[in-house]
Design an enzyme around this catalytic site. Structure first.
Site, PDB file in Angstrom:
ATOM      1  N   GLU A 133       0.871  -1.160   0.011  1.00 45.77           N
ATOM      2  CA  GLU A 133       0.127  -0.059  -0.107  1.00 45.77           C
ATOM      3  C   GLU A 133       1.065   1.165  -0.012  1.00 45.77           C
ATOM      4  O   GLU A 133       1.307   1.614   1.025  1.00 45.77           O
ATOM      5  CB  GLU A 133      -1.043   0.155   1.163  1.00 45.77           C
ATOM      6  N   GLU A 185       5.164  11.490  -2.077  1.00 46.90           N
ATOM      7  CA  GLU A 185       5.834  10.207  -1.141  1.00 46.90           C
ATOM      8  C   GLU A 185       6.810   9.560  -2.110  1.00 46.90           C
ATOM      9  O   GLU A 185       7.812   9.125  -1.584  1.00 46.90           O
ATOM     10  CB  GLU A 185       5.108   9.482  -0.322  1.00 46.90           C
TER      11      GLU A 185
HETATM   12  N1  J7C Z   1      11.218   0.372   2.700  1.00 43.69           N
HETATM   13  C1  J7C Z   1      10.464  -0.093   3.905  1.00 43.69           C
HETATM   14  N2  J7C Z   1       9.054   0.631   4.335  1.00 43.69           N
HETATM   15  C2  J7C Z   1       8.842   1.521   3.747  1.00 43.69           C
HETATM   16  C3  J7C Z   1       9.562   1.916   2.413  1.00 43.69           C
HETATM   17  C4  J7C Z   1      10.697   1.293   2.264  1.00 43.69           C
HETATM   18  N3  J7C Z   1      11.359   1.824   1.066  1.00 43.69           N
HETATM   19  N4  J7C Z   1       8.882   3.067   2.158  1.00 43.69           N
HETATM   20  C5  J7C Z   1       7.865   3.161   2.766  1.00 43.69           C
HETATM   21  N5  J7C Z   1       7.718   2.510   4.026  1.00 43.69           N
HETATM   22  C6  J7C Z   1       6.814   2.196   4.959  1.00 43.69           C
HETATM   23  C7  J7C Z   1       6.714   3.226   5.915  1.00 43.69           C
HETATM   24  O1  J7C Z   1       7.503   3.227   6.913  1.00 43.69           O
HETATM   25  C8  J7C Z   1       5.094   3.288   6.175  1.00 43.69           C
HETATM   26  O2  J7C Z   1       5.149   2.189   7.362  1.00 43.69           O
HETATM   27  C9  J7C Z   1       4.420   2.517   5.162  1.00 43.69           C
HETATM   28  O3  J7C Z   1       5.653   1.948   4.363  1.00 43.69           O
HETATM   29  C10 J7C Z   1       4.158   3.811   4.364  1.00 43.69           C
HETATM   30  C11 J7C Z   1       2.798   3.820   3.835  1.00 43.69           C
HETATM   31  N6  J7C Z   1       2.648   5.013   3.039  1.00 43.69           N
HETATM   32  C12 J7C Z   1       1.673   5.129   1.859  1.00 43.69           C
HETATM   33  N7  J7C Z   1       1.532   6.471   1.350  1.00 43.69           N
HETATM   34  N8  J7C Z   1       1.075   4.290   1.788  1.00 43.69           N
END
Ligand code: J7C
Length: 418
Positions: free
Chosen positions: A195, A204
């Site tokens: 997601e 983002e």
């Molecule tokens: N690696 C691991 N977790 C991630 C990454 C990444 N490159 N990018 C985002 N997240 C996690 C972040 O810490 C949060 O829990 C979720 O993904 C973001 C969800 N945001 C969204 N707009 N859907």
């Protein structure tokens, strides 16, 4: 807004180089191309500077300017991904509560897992950016995958591990506290679920992490969930927002405050309004998919500039205040004859925590039934701040009815957020 005059005595303007193209809107913004040399006379705010190009002065977005080409990592003042701040914000419950409370979002993922449970049997799944692990837990409880790799870079991952254990899923779900770009797995995965969607779909730019993981970890013929995404646009009315921020200055307490309107425009209509909930009634035409992403073929380099076209036929007379954007994503079915699942964040579906994004024009335009509104949208990723972008709308409004054949054109660029 300060006038040109006040800067004329400025003895030492600073030299800057444009990092990419920018199309100014209105008469007080400068347009420039990447590589142009600009002289900055005043740093009015963190976002807008007063600058000069070829003897013409105007406002320019500060984030588009730099001191030449950066030579190495140590010349950039900050992390362009702002990871400390980004992952820091996901280390507390506020955003996770917002996402989990969003029933349409969370139930859509649950439905995807449930309706594909037979096909998920013995499959290896990666849940990228798992947060509190809800999608991974759905996988483990509603299907029988052989393994689920739950990847989460923020400190929430420590709690996610506890939640996996608490719910008896530790045999199947492994939590990796790491950036997806840095994980090491012993095998490739059959399904990459995430997601990742942000405001206006791409804000983002978490989607970049998903694409890199796809290219590194998804086996040949593996499945992407979501499988496709679309940015949807509609020309709209925004009467009460316009009244609240702009018409207000016309006669407050019987006084003429209209000299403040240019300031109001700069302050309230420069950036998009991201937490807008548009009423279906405020849509002046049938919405259209302006940009479509295929999650199997999309490349990281494509994200730098995403373009789309739109054509609307105005369905009722009204006032065009701007355009509203939202997104839909689709999850292909793996079951024979199964229907895809859709998550729709538009005004005809249950509101989600993303709401919709409103882009206000500088001046409202009256439109009639049958008027044609066409144009283009360009999402340009910020060359420095990699999670940010600008949205440029270009529109033409054709009134072909009656004798008063008229055509209005306009362009406006909105920073999101730098
Ligand atoms: N690696 C691991 N977790 C991630 C990454 C990444 N490159 N990018 C985002 N997240 C996690 C972040 O810490 C949060 O829990 C979720 O993904 C973001 C969800 N945001 C969204 N707009 N859907």
């Amino acid at each position: 807004m300060q006038s040109d005059k006040e800067y004329e005595d400025d003895a030492s303007p600073e030299e800057y180089v444009a990092l990419c193209n920018f199309t100014g809107s209105g008469t007080d913004q400068l347009s420039f191309s990447g590589g142009d040399s600009l002289r900055v006379h005043a740093k009015n705010s963190a976002e807008w500077w007063w600058a000069e190009l070829h003897g013409v002065k105007g406002y320019v977005p500060a984030s588009y300017l730099g001191h030449g080409v950066p030579e190495g990592d140590d010349t950039s003042p900050e992390d362009p991904w702002q990871d400390e701040e980004y992952f820091g914000s996901y280390g507390t419950l506020r955003l996770h509560l917002e996402m989990l409370s969003d029933k349409s979002r969370t139930e859509a993922y649950r439905q995807v897992i449930l309706s594909n449970s037979a096909s998920l049997r013995n499959k290896v799944v990666m849940d990228l950016g798992c947060g509190t692990g809800v999608i991974s837990l759905f996988c483990a409880q509603l299907a029988q995958p052989s393994a689920v790799y739950a990847v989460e870079a923020s400190s929430m991952a420590e709690y996610t591990r506890q939640l996996v254990k608490q719910n008896g899923c530790e045999e199947v779900v492994t939590v990796h506290q790491a950036r997806a770009e840095e994980i090491q797995l012993s095998e490739q995965v059959d399904v990459l679920v995430s997601e990742w969607m942000g405001n206006c779909l791409l804000f983002e730019f978490m989607v970049e992490s998903v694409l890199l993981a796809r290219d590194r970890w998804l086996r040949e013929g593996g499945v992407m969930w979501p499988s496709s995404a679309a940015l949807v646009l509609v020309p709209c009315q925004a009467d009460s927002y316009y009244a609240e921020k702009m018409a207000f200055w016309e006669r407050p307490y019987g006084l003429d405050f209209t000299p403040l309107q240019p300031l109001a425009q700069q302050e309230f209509f420069t950036k998009p309004k991201f937490s807008h909930l548009i009423q279906p009634d405020d849509c002046l035409a049938t919405p259209c998919d302006a940009i479509c992403l295929d999650m199997y073929t999309l490349q990281v380099k494509d994200l730098e500039e995403m373009k789309g076209q739109f054509h609307f036929c105005v369905a009722k007379p009204g006032v065009l205040h701007g355009f509203t954007a939202w997104f839909t994503v689709h999850f292909q079915s793996l079951e024979r004859g199964g229907a895809p699942v859709e998550l729709n964040t538009g005004p005809n579906s249950e509101p989600t925590h993303w709401k919709q994004t409103l882009f206000m024009l500088d001046r409202p335009v009256s439109v009639q039934t049958g008027d044609l509104v066409g144009g283009s949208i360009v999402l340009r990723r910020n060359p420095i701040w990699r999670r940010h972008m600008t949205v440029t709308l270009h529109w033409t409004i054709n009134n072909s009815k009656e004798e008063q054949d008229s055509c209005q054109v306009g362009t406006k660029t909105f920073p999101m957020w730098r």
